[in-house]
Design a protein around this motif. Structure first.
Motif, PDB file in Angstrom:
ATOM      1  N   TYR A  50       0.856  -1.179   0.000  1.00  0.00           N
ATOM      2  CA  TYR A  50       0.000   0.000   0.000  1.00  0.00           C
ATOM      3  C   TYR A  50       0.891   1.226   0.000  1.00  0.00           C
ATOM      4  N   PRO A  51       0.694   2.151  -0.861  1.00  0.00           N
ATOM      5  CA  PRO A  51      -0.352   2.269  -1.870  1.00  0.00           C
ATOM      6  C   PRO A  51       0.034   1.554  -3.166  1.00  0.00           C
ATOM      7  N   THR A  52      -0.957   1.360  -3.995  1.00  0.00           N
ATOM      8  CA  THR A  52      -0.732   0.854  -5.347  1.00  0.00           C
ATOM      9  C   THR A  52      -1.446   1.777  -6.323  1.00  0.00           C
ATOM     10  N   VAL A  53      -0.939   1.829  -7.542  1.00  0.00           N
ATOM     11  CA  VAL A  53      -1.579   2.591  -8.609  1.00  0.00           C
ATOM     12  C   VAL A  53      -1.623   1.671  -9.816  1.00  0.00           C
ATOM     13  N   SER A  54      -2.813   1.464 -10.356  1.00  0.00           N
ATOM     14  CA  SER A  54      -2.917   0.547 -11.494  1.00  0.00           C
ATOM     15  C   SER A  54      -3.798   1.140 -12.588  1.00  0.00           C
ATOM     16  N   THR A  55      -3.604   0.618 -13.773  1.00  0.00           N
ATOM     17  CA  THR A  55      -4.451   0.968 -14.899  1.00  0.00           C
ATOM     18  C   THR A  55      -4.659  -0.292 -15.730  1.00  0.00           C
ATOM     19  N   GLN A  56      -5.850  -0.413 -16.261  1.00  0.00           N
ATOM     20  CA  GLN A  56      -6.169  -1.587 -17.072  1.00  0.00           C
ATOM     21  C   GLN A  56      -5.752  -1.341 -18.510  1.00  0.00           C
ATOM     22  N   ILE A  57      -5.310  -2.392 -19.156  1.00  0.00           N
ATOM     23  CA  ILE A  57      -4.765  -2.310 -20.502  1.00  0.00           C
ATOM     24  C   ILE A  57      -5.569  -3.185 -21.442  1.00  0.00           C
ATOM     25  N   ASP A  58      -5.894  -2.661 -22.590  1.00  0.00           N
ATOM     26  CA  ASP A  58      -6.483  -3.462 -23.652  1.00  0.00           C
ATOM     27  C   ASP A  58      -5.393  -4.415 -24.127  1.00  0.00           C
ATOM     28  N   SER A  59      -5.658  -5.704 -24.146  1.00  0.00           N
ATOM     29  CA  SER A  59      -4.615  -6.688 -24.464  1.00  0.00           C
ATOM     30  C   SER A  59      -3.950  -6.431 -25.819  1.00  0.00           C
ATOM     31  N   LYS A  60      -4.676  -5.844 -26.748  1.00  0.00           N
ATOM     32  CA  LYS A  60      -4.100  -5.538 -28.063  1.00  0.00           C
ATOM     33  C   LYS A  60      -3.065  -4.423 -27.977  1.00  0.00           C
TER      34      LYS A  60
END
Length: 107
Positions: A50-60
């Motif tokens: 903690y803390p974490t920072v994430s972002t989702q990625i389009d697999s392409k």
């Protein structure tokens, strides 16, 4: 995903990391480690650090976005001393970029 969208997402992710650095009072010797992760790995990291920072990625767009994130973050003062050369282990089902501080664990 268009190139402009990927570029925008990379800049927003860098902004989120910079904001978290200030918000959580990181010292100059503290930094971030970045990994590409699937949903289970992301959850595991979030439960451990903690803390974490994430972002989702389009697999392409995974490779393109991760390279752009690396470039954008290496231009920020946070990563000036310890630039990002590679992300952690990459799997075929990776869909997130997750940043965490390996020193700051949940207690």
């Amino acid at each position: 995903m268009e190139n402009q969208e990927i570029e925008f997402q990379a800049k927003m992710y860098a902004y989120a990391i910079n904001s978290a650095t200030k918000e959580y009072g990181f010292k100059k010797d503290e930094g971030w480690k970045l990994n590409l992760a699937n949903a289970a790995e992301k959850l595991e990291i979030e439960q451990k650090y903690y803390p974490t920072v994430s972002t989702q990625i389009d697999s392409k767009s995974l490779l393109q976005l991760s390279e752009l994130v690396k470039t954008v973050l290496n231009e920020t003062p946070i990563f000036a001393k310890d630039p990002i050369h590679t992300f952690g282990a990459q799997h075929s089902d990776s869909e997130f970029i997750v940043a965490y501080n390996p020193i700051r664990v949940h207690r």
